[in-house]
Design a protein around this motif. Structure first.
Motif, PDB file in Angstrom:
ATOM      1  N   GLN A  24       0.630  -1.306   0.026  1.00 52.31           N
ATOM      2  CA  GLN A  24      -0.064  -0.071  -0.123  1.00 52.31           C
ATOM      3  C   GLN A  24       0.849   1.359  -0.041  1.00 52.31           C
ATOM      4  OE1 GLN A  24      -2.612   1.898   3.490  1.00 52.31           O
ATOM      5  NE2 GLN A  24      -3.552   0.076   2.717  1.00 52.31           N
ATOM      6  N   ASP A  27       2.217   1.726  -3.457  1.00 53.47           N
ATOM      7  CA  ASP A  27       1.395   2.525  -4.260  1.00 53.47           C
ATOM      8  C   ASP A  27       1.162   3.954  -4.129  1.00 53.47           C
ATOM      9  OD1 ASP A  27       0.919  -0.065  -5.570  1.00 53.47           O
ATOM     10  OD2 ASP A  27      -0.977  -0.277  -4.329  1.00 53.47           O
ATOM     11  N   VAL A  28       1.324   4.054  -2.786  1.00 55.75           N
ATOM     12  CA  VAL A  28       1.201   5.755  -2.423  1.00 55.75           C
ATOM     13  C   VAL A  28       2.419   6.336  -2.842  1.00 55.75           C
ATOM     14  CG1 VAL A  28       0.865   7.237  -0.585  1.00 55.75           C
ATOM     15  CG2 VAL A  28      -0.781   5.399  -0.734  1.00 55.75           C
ATOM     16  N   ALA A  30       4.291   5.752  -5.369  1.00 54.51           N
ATOM     17  CA  ALA A  30       4.235   5.948  -6.726  1.00 54.51           C
ATOM     18  C   ALA A  30       3.312   7.059  -7.102  1.00 54.51           C
ATOM     19  CB  ALA A  30       3.637   4.613  -7.496  1.00 54.51           C
ATOM     20  N   GLN A  31       2.022   7.162  -6.651  1.00 51.58           N
ATOM     21  CA  GLN A  31       1.212   8.237  -6.859  1.00 51.58           C
ATOM     22  C   GLN A  31       1.762   9.703  -6.522  1.00 51.58           C
ATOM     23  OE1 GLN A  31      -2.489   7.858  -4.830  1.00 51.58           O
ATOM     24  NE2 GLN A  31      -3.031  10.306  -5.210  1.00 51.58           N
ATOM     25  N   MET A  32       2.472   9.674  -5.375  1.00 50.95           N
ATOM     26  CA  MET A  32       3.256  11.076  -4.989  1.00 50.95           C
ATOM     27  C   MET A  32       4.556  11.373  -5.956  1.00 50.95           C
ATOM     28  SD  MET A  32       3.684  10.301  -0.950  1.00 50.95           S
ATOM     29  CE  MET A  32       4.649  12.200  -0.504  1.00 50.95           C
ATOM     30  N   ARG A  34       4.322  10.542  -9.221  1.00 53.45           N
ATOM     31  CA  ARG A  34       3.432  11.264 -10.304  1.00 53.45           C
ATOM     32  C   ARG A  34       2.975  12.594 -10.113  1.00 53.45           C
ATOM     33  NH1 ARG A  34       1.029   5.977 -10.125  1.00 53.45           N
ATOM     34  NH2 ARG A  34      -0.567   6.650  -9.171  1.00 53.45           N
ATOM     35  N   GLU A  35       2.764  12.789  -9.060  1.00 50.56           N
ATOM     36  CA  GLU A  35       2.019  14.426  -8.635  1.00 50.56           C
ATOM     37  C   GLU A  35       3.035  15.420  -8.386  1.00 50.56           C
ATOM     38  OE1 GLU A  35      -0.996  13.518  -5.673  1.00 50.56           O
ATOM     39  OE2 GLU A  35      -2.268  12.413  -7.179  1.00 50.56           O
ATOM     40  N   ARG A  37       5.318  15.861  -5.534  1.00 49.72           N
ATOM     41  CA  ARG A  37       4.905  16.230  -4.395  1.00 49.72           C
ATOM     42  C   ARG A  37       6.247  16.461  -3.380  1.00 49.72           C
ATOM     43  NH1 ARG A  37      -0.508  15.362  -1.684  1.00 49.72           N
ATOM     44  NH2 ARG A  37      -1.984  14.894  -3.458  1.00 49.72           N
ATOM     45  N   ARG A 293      -3.063   6.055   2.246  1.00 49.46           N
ATOM     46  CA  ARG A 293      -3.998   6.527   1.147  1.00 49.46           C
ATOM     47  C   ARG A 293      -4.841   7.594   1.956  1.00 49.46           C
ATOM     48  NH1 ARG A 293      -4.809   1.040  -0.480  1.00 49.46           N
ATOM     49  NH2 ARG A 293      -3.603   0.489  -2.285  1.00 49.46           N
ATOM     50  N   LEU A 296      -2.894  10.893   2.122  1.00 47.38           N
ATOM     51  CA  LEU A 296      -2.724  11.661   0.936  1.00 47.38           C
ATOM     52  C   LEU A 296      -4.053  12.306   0.651  1.00 47.38           C
ATOM     53  CD1 LEU A 296      -0.135  11.903  -0.705  1.00 47.38           C
ATOM     54  CD2 LEU A 296      -1.085   9.977  -2.270  1.00 47.38           C
TER      55      LEU A 296
END
Length: 487
Positions: A24, A27-28, A30-32, A34-35, A37, A293, A296
């Motif tokens: 988990q 995954d978070v 990876a999202q960070m 992409r964004e 941050r 998650r 975020l």
């Protein structure tokens, strides 16, 4: 692994929950990425220095709890063995005379700490492996009192199912077994941190991997272990073997070791964290309450506790670090190949050499890692650890050349230009890099000085090592760089 952990017994359910939480977190993360941050507008350099504690005779002194109480400063901490301590130096800007101020700050802190240590009949030593250390000094009973070390020891040996086998073939041969993680405590290093943006992380990590061999060749300071003369930087082989969770069968199957150079150049920092999650079972499956998650989603920055704890139990020679400071996340490359010592001046020179190269190589139009195989970089590190400045290293455009020639002809000019781009004053850069140049021209590193001293002393090997160590400590306090130390 800088976190304190409780004394616990892990269940199968604990391991399942931890695995799910680590994935988990990944995954978070990876999202960070992409964004975007992350904080990266102000590249900063920081370091950690590990030290040995000895008594008046130069022998290992198991007194880190007493020494830390006497020092009474928050930037000092325990390390694995009771004869180890560590200082953490806050990240700083190297521009102007920043590198000189950093050196003076470290010297002042170490001098203060050593004065306080003397009240406990102890002395602090900057050296890769304490030469007077004996096998009987590194049993399970010498692990520091912090529960995290004993828990880590238990988990590594539970994974292995048998004693550690330490076998190092060098000038002499060491072949021994250990029933605890304690031999790792013999390894004392300097860790250099560099904060970088997510976009530039892969370039910096690849460049750090490429220069690991030259770094070790010119900074070697660990020629002795348990009375044997082994490699010029024996700490590399010892650390690899002393934390190995694999029995012989898993090694034969190609299971990756936890002390790892890696196996490929990367294209993203995510590659490293993903490999760590996919290749390594958890040693310390401790879950926190934070839901990354949810954090975020609420616009807050998650600590990613489980991912960072897992990452801290995988000892890459250049390790990726995720951290949150004042509510802002950042990424760092943690360079772990260098030994401590011999003097603060030497440590500062080693740091300047590395940081200068890191300001140049990651930005080349034709990157160094596009011109050499990953295996060549790994072979360079192994050769440098074994032979120091006598190693022959591969470099694109030069072929296989003596380490000193590579550094003098190619890397020192690059490092100097890099320090100029950092904004370091010219006279500061000249002073620091002249130390690296001096070692290359004289062939004298901390390792060669130690070996010359011991070989010049007749009689009992341990007494020769002890006499050399006491003289080393005296010279260390002068802060003269090791290439100027005579016999």
């Amino acid at each position: 692994m800088g976190r304190d952990v409780p004394v616990v017994v892990f269940s199968r359910d604990d391991r399942r929950k931890y695995r799910e939480k680590v994935h988990q977190c990944l995954d978070v993360f990876a999202q960070m990425l992409r964004e975007s941050r992350f904080e990266f507008d102000h590249p900063l350099a920081g370091l950690e220095i590990e030290l040995n504690i000895v008594d008046a005779l130069g022998e290992a002194a198991m007194r880190n709890a007493q020494v830390l109480t006497a020092i009474a400063e928050p930037d000092w901490a325990t390390e694995l063995g009771q004869f180890n301590v560590e200082i953490n130096v806050q990240p700083q800007d190297l521009a102007g005379d920043g590198a000189l101020r950093l050196e003076n700050d470290v010297r002042a802190r170490l001098n203060h700490a050593n004065e306080r240590a003397r009240s406990e009949d102890a002395h602090l030593v900057l050296i890769g492996i304490l030469p007077t250390l004996r096998e009987q000094d590194v049993s399970e009973g010498i692990l520091s009192a912090n529960p995290r070390y004993r828990l880590l020891n238990e988990q590594i040996f539970a994974a292995r199912g048998e004693d550690l086998h330490i076998s190092i073939e060098g000038v002499e041969r060491l072949d021994t077994r250990a029933d605890s993680l304690a031999p790792e405590a013999a390894c004392t290093s300097v860790q250099l941190h560099l904060q970088v943006s997510p976009e530039m992380f892969a370039a910096h990590w690849n460049a750090a991997q490429a220069v690991a061999g030259p770094q070790v060749a010119v900074a070697a300071n660990s020629p002795f272990l348990f009375g044997k003369e082994l490699h010029r930087e024996t700490r590399i082989a010892l650390f690899e073997q002393a934390t190995d969770t694999r029995p012989a069968e898993l090694k034969a199957q190609g299971v990756r070791p936890r002390v790892w150079f890696g196996e490929r150049w990367i294209t993203s920092v995510f590659d490293l964290f993903e490999e760590n999650v996919n290749y390594y079972p958890a040693l310390l499956p401790l879950c926190e309450e934070e839901d990354p998650r949810a954090e975020l989603g609420l616009g807050r920055i998650p600590q990613l506790h489980e991912l960072t704890l897992h990452n801290g139990t995988i000892y890459r020679w250049n390790r990726p670090v995720y951290a949150v400071v004042d509510g802002v996340p950042h990424l760092r490359v943690e360079n772990r190949v260098l030994p401590a010592g011999p003097s603060v001046a030497d440590i500062s020179a080693n740091a300047a050499f590395y940081y200068g190269l890191m300001r140049m190589l990651p930005y080349d139009e034709r990157p160094i890692w596009s011109q050499m195989s990953f295996r060549a970089a790994e072979d360079n590190l192994a050769a440098a650890a074994r032979h120091g400045l006598d190693a022959r290293l591969y470099w694109p455009g030069l072929g296989e050349v003596p380490a000193a020639e590579l550094i003098l002809r190619r890397l020192l000019p690059l490092a100097h230009e890099g320090l100029v781009r950092w904004g370091v004053h010219g006279h500061v850069a000249d002073r620091l890099l002249s130390v690296i140049e001096g070692r290359c021209l004289t062939g004298r590193t901390g390792a060669t000085w130690q070996v010359e001293q011991v070989r010049a002393r007749t009689g009992d090997r341990h007494e020769a090592l002890r006499g050399m160590t006491l003289e080393y400590i005296e010279r260390m306090h002068t802060n003269d760089p090791v290439h100027t130390w005579d016999m």
